[in-house]
Design a protein around this motif. Structure first.
Motif, PDB file in Angstrom:
ATOM      1  N   LEU A  75       0.825  -1.211   0.000  1.00  0.00           N
ATOM      2  CA  LEU A  75       0.000   0.000   0.000  1.00  0.00           C
ATOM      3  C   LEU A  75       0.857   1.259   0.000  1.00  0.00           C
ATOM      4  CD1 LEU A  75      -2.704  -0.921   2.680  1.00  0.00           C
ATOM      5  CD2 LEU A  75      -2.946  -1.034   0.181  1.00  0.00           C
ATOM      6  N   ASN A  76       2.063   1.150   0.521  1.00  0.00           N
ATOM      7  CA  ASN A  76       2.964   2.295   0.610  1.00  0.00           C
ATOM      8  C   ASN A  76       3.813   2.488  -0.645  1.00  0.00           C
ATOM      9  OD1 ASN A  76       2.163   2.906   3.307  1.00  0.00           O
ATOM     10  ND2 ASN A  76       3.437   1.212   4.021  1.00  0.00           N
ATOM     11  N   SER A  77       3.576   1.652  -1.657  1.00  0.00           N
ATOM     12  CA  SER A  77       4.269   1.815  -2.931  1.00  0.00           C
ATOM     13  C   SER A  77       3.872   3.128  -3.591  1.00  0.00           C
ATOM     14  CB  SER A  77       3.904   0.647  -3.856  1.00  0.00           C
ATOM     15  OG  SER A  77       4.252   0.914  -5.191  1.00  0.00           O
ATOM     16  N   SER A  78       4.714   3.600  -4.486  1.00  0.00           N
ATOM     17  CA  SER A  78       4.374   4.788  -5.273  1.00  0.00           C
ATOM     18  C   SER A  78       3.651   4.428  -6.563  1.00  0.00           C
ATOM     19  CB  SER A  78       5.646   5.577  -5.600  1.00  0.00           C
ATOM     20  OG  SER A  78       6.535   4.780  -6.375  1.00  0.00           O
ATOM     21  N   ASN A  79       3.459   3.126  -6.807  1.00  0.00           N
ATOM     22  CA  ASN A  79       2.836   2.678  -8.050  1.00  0.00           C
ATOM     23  C   ASN A  79       1.346   2.441  -7.847  1.00  0.00           C
ATOM     24  OD1 ASN A  79       1.910   0.367  -9.972  1.00  0.00           O
ATOM     25  ND2 ASN A  79       3.692   1.307 -10.955  1.00  0.00           N
ATOM     26  N   PRO A  80       0.466   3.129  -8.580  1.00  0.00           N
ATOM     27  CA  PRO A  80      -0.974   2.974  -8.377  1.00  0.00           C
ATOM     28  C   PRO A  80      -1.485   1.563  -8.607  1.00  0.00           C
ATOM     29  CG  PRO A  80      -0.519   4.957  -9.653  1.00  0.00           C
ATOM     30  CD  PRO A  80       0.775   4.200  -9.560  1.00  0.00           C
ATOM     31  N   ALA A  81      -0.921   0.850  -9.580  1.00  0.00           N
ATOM     32  CA  ALA A  81      -1.369  -0.522  -9.830  1.00  0.00           C
ATOM     33  C   ALA A  81      -1.137  -1.393  -8.612  1.00  0.00           C
ATOM     34  CB  ALA A  81      -0.634  -1.092 -11.040  1.00  0.00           C
ATOM     35  N   MET A  82       0.047  -1.267  -8.030  1.00  0.00           N
ATOM     36  CA  MET A  82       0.372  -2.059  -6.857  1.00  0.00           C
ATOM     37  C   MET A  82      -0.516  -1.678  -5.679  1.00  0.00           C
ATOM     38  SD  MET A  82       4.101  -2.670  -5.082  1.00  0.00           S
ATOM     39  CE  MET A  82       4.791  -3.349  -6.586  1.00  0.00           C
ATOM     40  N   GLN A  83      -0.740  -0.394  -5.492  1.00  0.00           N
ATOM     41  CA  GLN A  83      -1.612   0.054  -4.408  1.00  0.00           C
ATOM     42  C   GLN A  83      -3.019  -0.515  -4.552  1.00  0.00           C
ATOM     43  OE1 GLN A  83      -1.282   4.255  -5.045  1.00  0.00           O
ATOM     44  NE2 GLN A  83       0.419   4.518  -3.618  1.00  0.00           N
ATOM     45  N   GLU A  84      -3.564  -0.437  -5.758  1.00  0.00           N
ATOM     46  CA  GLU A  84      -4.920  -0.923  -5.995  1.00  0.00           C
ATOM     47  C   GLU A  84      -5.023  -2.429  -5.778  1.00  0.00           C
ATOM     48  OE1 GLU A  84      -8.293  -1.177  -9.537  1.00  0.00           O
ATOM     49  OE2 GLU A  84      -6.389  -0.171  -9.921  1.00  0.00           O
ATOM     50  N   GLY A 118      -8.361 -11.611  10.536  1.00  0.00           N
ATOM     51  CA  GLY A 118      -7.833 -10.779   9.467  1.00  0.00           C
ATOM     52  C   GLY A 118      -8.002  -9.304   9.741  1.00  0.00           C
ATOM     53  N   GLN A 119      -9.148  -8.938  10.267  1.00  0.00           N
ATOM     54  CA  GLN A 119      -9.378  -7.532  10.607  1.00  0.00           C
ATOM     55  C   GLN A 119      -8.387  -7.061  11.663  1.00  0.00           C
ATOM     56  OE1 GLN A 119     -13.551  -8.290  11.546  1.00  0.00           O
ATOM     57  NE2 GLN A 119     -14.113  -6.619  10.176  1.00  0.00           N
ATOM     58  N   ALA A 120      -8.204  -7.876  12.689  1.00  0.00           N
ATOM     59  CA  ALA A 120      -7.273  -7.509  13.757  1.00  0.00           C
ATOM     60  C   ALA A 120      -5.839  -7.425  13.233  1.00  0.00           C
ATOM     61  CB  ALA A 120      -7.366  -8.518  14.899  1.00  0.00           C
ATOM     62  N   GLU A 121      -5.465  -8.377  12.384  1.00  0.00           N
ATOM     63  CA  GLU A 121      -4.112  -8.368  11.830  1.00  0.00           C
ATOM     64  C   GLU A 121      -3.884  -7.151  10.946  1.00  0.00           C
ATOM     65  OE1 GLU A 121      -0.200  -9.916  11.035  1.00  0.00           O
ATOM     66  OE2 GLU A 121      -1.660 -10.074  12.658  1.00  0.00           O
ATOM     67  N   LEU A 122      -4.904  -6.776  10.187  1.00  0.00           N
ATOM     68  CA  LEU A 122      -4.794  -5.581   9.359  1.00  0.00           C
ATOM     69  C   LEU A 122      -4.469  -4.368  10.208  1.00  0.00           C
ATOM     70  CD1 LEU A 122      -5.227  -4.256   6.510  1.00  0.00           C
ATOM     71  CD2 LEU A 122      -7.582  -3.833   7.250  1.00  0.00           C
ATOM     72  N   ASN A 123      -5.144  -4.231  11.319  1.00  0.00           N
ATOM     73  CA  ASN A 123      -4.903  -3.094  12.205  1.00  0.00           C
ATOM     74  C   ASN A 123      -3.519  -3.175  12.840  1.00  0.00           C
ATOM     75  OD1 ASN A 123      -5.473  -0.710  13.499  1.00  0.00           O
ATOM     76  ND2 ASN A 123      -6.792  -1.610  15.061  1.00  0.00           N
ATOM     77  N   ARG A 124      -3.140  -4.386  13.288  1.00  0.00           N
ATOM     78  CA  ARG A 124      -1.823  -4.547  13.926  1.00  0.00           C
ATOM     79  C   ARG A 124      -0.687  -4.183  12.986  1.00  0.00           C
ATOM     80  NH1 ARG A 124      -4.108  -9.152  16.430  1.00  0.00           N
ATOM     81  NH2 ARG A 124      -3.417 -10.493  14.721  1.00  0.00           N
ATOM     82  N   GLN A 125      -0.868  -4.454  11.708  1.00  0.00           N
ATOM     83  CA  GLN A 125       0.182  -4.188  10.729  1.00  0.00           C
ATOM     84  C   GLN A 125       0.128  -2.762  10.180  1.00  0.00           C
ATOM     85  OE1 GLN A 125       2.646  -6.160  10.232  1.00  0.00           O
ATOM     86  NE2 GLN A 125       1.842  -7.927  11.342  1.00  0.00           N
ATOM     87  N   GLY A 126      -0.721  -1.917  10.741  1.00  0.00           N
ATOM     88  CA  GLY A 126      -0.806  -0.540  10.274  1.00  0.00           C
ATOM     89  C   GLY A 126      -1.624  -0.364   9.016  1.00  0.00           C
ATOM     90  N   GLY A 127      -2.448  -1.366   8.704  1.00  0.00           N
ATOM     91  CA  GLY A 127      -3.198  -1.311   7.460  1.00  0.00           C
ATOM     92  C   GLY A 127      -4.272  -0.249   7.424  1.00  0.00           C
ATOM     93  N   ALA A 170      -4.249   2.679   8.870  1.00  0.00           N
ATOM     94  CA  ALA A 170      -3.602   3.974   8.635  1.00  0.00           C
ATOM     95  C   ALA A 170      -3.147   4.096   7.181  1.00  0.00           C
ATOM     96  CB  ALA A 170      -2.411   4.142   9.580  1.00  0.00           C
ATOM     97  N   ALA A 171      -2.593   3.021   6.630  1.00  0.00           N
ATOM     98  CA  ALA A 171      -2.122   3.060   5.243  1.00  0.00           C
ATOM     99  C   ALA A 171      -3.285   3.232   4.273  1.00  0.00           C
ATOM    100  CB  ALA A 171      -1.336   1.793   4.921  1.00  0.00           C
ATOM    101  N   LEU A 172      -4.397   2.559   4.538  1.00  0.00           N
ATOM    102  CA  LEU A 172      -5.569   2.703   3.679  1.00  0.00           C
ATOM    103  C   LEU A 172      -6.149   4.104   3.769  1.00  0.00           C
ATOM    104  CD1 LEU A 172      -7.186  -0.754   4.454  1.00  0.00           C
ATOM    105  CD2 LEU A 172      -6.382  -0.019   2.200  1.00  0.00           C
ATOM    106  N   MET A 173      -6.180   4.660   4.973  1.00  0.00           N
ATOM    107  CA  MET A 173      -6.677   6.025   5.128  1.00  0.00           C
ATOM    108  C   MET A 173      -5.791   7.012   4.368  1.00  0.00           C
ATOM    109  SD  MET A 173      -9.487   5.995   6.717  1.00  0.00           S
ATOM    110  CE  MET A 173      -9.547   7.773   6.805  1.00  0.00           C
ATOM    111  N   ASN A 174      -4.498   6.765   4.359  1.00  0.00           N
ATOM    112  CA  ASN A 174      -3.594   7.627   3.598  1.00  0.00           C
ATOM    113  C   ASN A 174      -3.910   7.576   2.107  1.00  0.00           C
ATOM    114  OD1 ASN A 174      -1.076   9.278   3.288  1.00  0.00           O
ATOM    115  ND2 ASN A 174      -0.403   7.454   2.189  1.00  0.00           N
ATOM    116  N   LEU A 175      -4.224   6.374   1.600  1.00  0.00           N
ATOM    117  CA  LEU A 175      -4.559   6.254   0.176  1.00  0.00           C
ATOM    118  C   LEU A 175      -5.864   6.951  -0.160  1.00  0.00           C
ATOM    119  CD1 LEU A 175      -3.558   2.587  -0.719  1.00  0.00           C
ATOM    120  CD2 LEU A 175      -2.316   4.704  -1.174  1.00  0.00           C
TER     121      LEU A 175
END
Length: 216
Positions: free
Chosen positions: A92-101, A159-168, A170-175
C-alpha cells in the motif's frame, strides 16, 4: 497444478505469467478458487510478495490473491496463516498505483465477511508501463455482495485484527487522501470491510476523522 508449479520457477517472467493467469482464472470463479486452495497456491504467492526487488511480480501476485480470496474462505485463512497481511500492507505504501490498488483489493477480500457473488473481480486494468492509466475495469472487492455472512471459522475477525496490527488502517486512510481515483475506491472498500463488526477498526477510523476523508 501447472500454474502453481510455475510460481515456483526461478524465472521471473514465468512467475509473472503464472500469477496473471491465476488472477484471470480465479476472477469470479469459485471452482477455480477452490482448486487453487487444494493445490496449496496461497503460501507460494505470499512468499513471492516478500520479494521486494521484483515489483511487477508483487503487483501481479497481489491481484491473484485478491481474485482467489473473493469467494473462498479457505484461501483467506491460508493467507493469514502465511503472514500475508504484512507484505500486502507494505505494498500500500508503494508509489505505483497498480500495486496500491491490487494490494487494497487483496486486503479487502481477505478481511470481508461474505463469500458468494462479489460485485466484480476481473482482470487488472493497469498497464505496468503506464501506471497512470485509469480506463477499464479492475479488481473491485465486495461492496455489492449479496451472500450470507461468514462469521464462523472464516478467519475474518483475525484478518481484521491483523490488518490493524500491521498498520493497514492507517495506510488505507492515507490512500483515501493521496491515491488515484481507482486506488481510493479500492481503499474505501477495504476500510469498510475492515470495520464491519470490528470495534477497534471503527475506533481507528473515527480517530483519523475518516468520514471527512472518504471519497464522495
Amino acid at each position: 497444478s501447472v500454474l502453481v508449479d510455475m510460481l515456483q520457477a526461478r524465472n521471473e517472467k514465468t512467475q509473472v505469467q503464472a500469477a496473471g493467469a491465476l488472477s484471470l482464472a480465479c476472477a469470479a470463479n469459485p471452482e477455480n478458487q477452490a482448486t487453487l486452495f487444494r493445490a496449496g497456491g496461497m503460501a507460494h504467492m505470499v512468499a513471492l510478495l516478500n520479494q521486494t526487488d521484483r515489483p511487477e511480480l508483487q503487483s501481479k501476485v497481489a491481484a491473484a490473491i485478491a481474485a482467489a480470496c473473493a469467494q473462498n474462505r479457505d484461501n483467506r485463512r491460508e493467507v493469514l496463516k502465511a503472514d500475508g497481511v504484512a507484505p500486502l500492507v507494505g505494498l500500500l505504501n508503494s508509489s505505483n498505483p497498480a500495486m496500491q490498488e491490487n494490494a487494497a483489493n487483496a486486503l479487502a477480500n481477505i478481511v470481508k465477511r461474505k463469500t458468494d457473488e462479489p460485485r466484480r473481480v476481473e482482470a487488472p486494468a493497469w498497464d505496468w508501463d503506464d501506471p497512470e492509466r485509469e480506463s477499464g475495469a479492475g479488481h473491485s472487492a465486495g461492496s455489492g455482495d449479496t451472500s450470507r455472512s461468514d462469521d464462523q471459522g472464516s478467519g475474518r475477525g483475525a484478518g481484521q485484527a491483523e490488518l490493524n496490527r500491521q498498520g493497514g488502517m492507517a495506510a488505507l486512510m492515507n490512500l483515501i487522501q493521496t491515491g488515484a481515483p481507482r486506488v481510493r475506491e479500492a481503499a474505501a472498500v477495504a476500510i469498510a470491510n475492515a470495520m464491519e463488526n470490528h470495534a477497534e477498526n471503527r475506533q481507528a477510523f473515527q480517530q483519523a476523522d475518516g468520514v471527512e476523508k472518504m471519497p464522495g
